[in-house]
Design a protein around this motif. Structure first.
Motif, PDB file in Angstrom:
ATOM      1  N   ARG A 135      60.618  60.575  38.002  1.00 49.91           N
ATOM      2  CA  ARG A 135      61.315  59.819  39.048  1.00 49.91           C
ATOM      3  C   ARG A 135      62.264  60.680  39.885  1.00 49.91           C
ATOM      4  O   ARG A 135      62.907  60.191  40.799  1.00 49.91           O
ATOM      5  CB  ARG A 135      62.066  58.664  38.407  1.00 49.91           C
ATOM      6  CG  ARG A 135      61.099  57.633  37.824  1.00 49.91           C
ATOM      7  CD  ARG A 135      61.831  56.433  37.251  1.00 49.91           C
ATOM      8  NE  ARG A 135      60.897  55.451  36.770  1.00 49.91           N
ATOM      9  CZ  ARG A 135      60.512  55.346  35.507  1.00 49.91           C
ATOM     10  NH1 ARG A 135      60.974  56.185  34.595  1.00 49.91           N
ATOM     11  NH2 ARG A 135      59.652  54.418  35.138  1.00 49.91           N
ATOM     12  N   SER A 148      65.168  58.461  33.924  1.00 51.50           N
ATOM     13  CA  SER A 148      64.954  57.175  34.591  1.00 51.50           C
ATOM     14  C   SER A 148      65.151  57.293  36.095  1.00 51.50           C
ATOM     15  O   SER A 148      64.951  56.326  36.831  1.00 51.50           O
ATOM     16  CB  SER A 148      65.888  56.116  34.009  1.00 51.50           C
ATOM     17  OG  SER A 148      67.232  56.500  34.197  1.00 51.50           O
ATOM     18  N   GLY A 149      65.544  58.485  36.551  1.00 50.32           N
ATOM     19  CA  GLY A 149      65.679  58.733  37.982  1.00 50.32           C
ATOM     20  C   GLY A 149      67.106  58.645  38.473  1.00 50.32           C
ATOM     21  O   GLY A 149      67.953  58.013  37.856  1.00 50.32           O
TER      22      GLY A 149
END
Length: 91
Positions: A12, A40-41
């Motif tokens: 991500r 998770s970005g």
């Protein structure tokens, strides 16, 4: 041997990938999470850059350790538990 695409900074955070065997991919991804790469970005450019640098460092460290083990085994060396440096085996 099966290979997978590994996102160096996390999927991500960047589309930049390298091919790794499945086992190495799992190990390196786990290391990324352990050192705090935001898998998770993130939208923060500084954190994305840090994720890329950390990802590259983990890959280099993993490769260096693998080659060090191969060379040590080939030449009959073993790690010194006190320092981590390679020392000759006792006769």
């Amino acid at each position: 041997m099966r290979y997978e695409e590994h996102h160096i900074a996390g999927r991500r955070n960047s589309n930049t990938t390298i091919r790794l065997c499945v086992e190495c991919h799992r190990r390196i991804t786990a290391c990324q999470g352990a050192v705090g790469v935001p898998l998770s970005g993130t939208t923060d450019d500084t954190q994305r850059t840090a994720a890329m640098v950390l990802g590259l460092l983990i890959i280099v460290e993993t490769m260096a350790n693998a080659y060090a083990r191969r060379i040590a085994e080939r030449y009959g060396l073993r790690p010194d538990t006190r320092t981590g440096y390679r020392t000759p085996r006792a006769a």
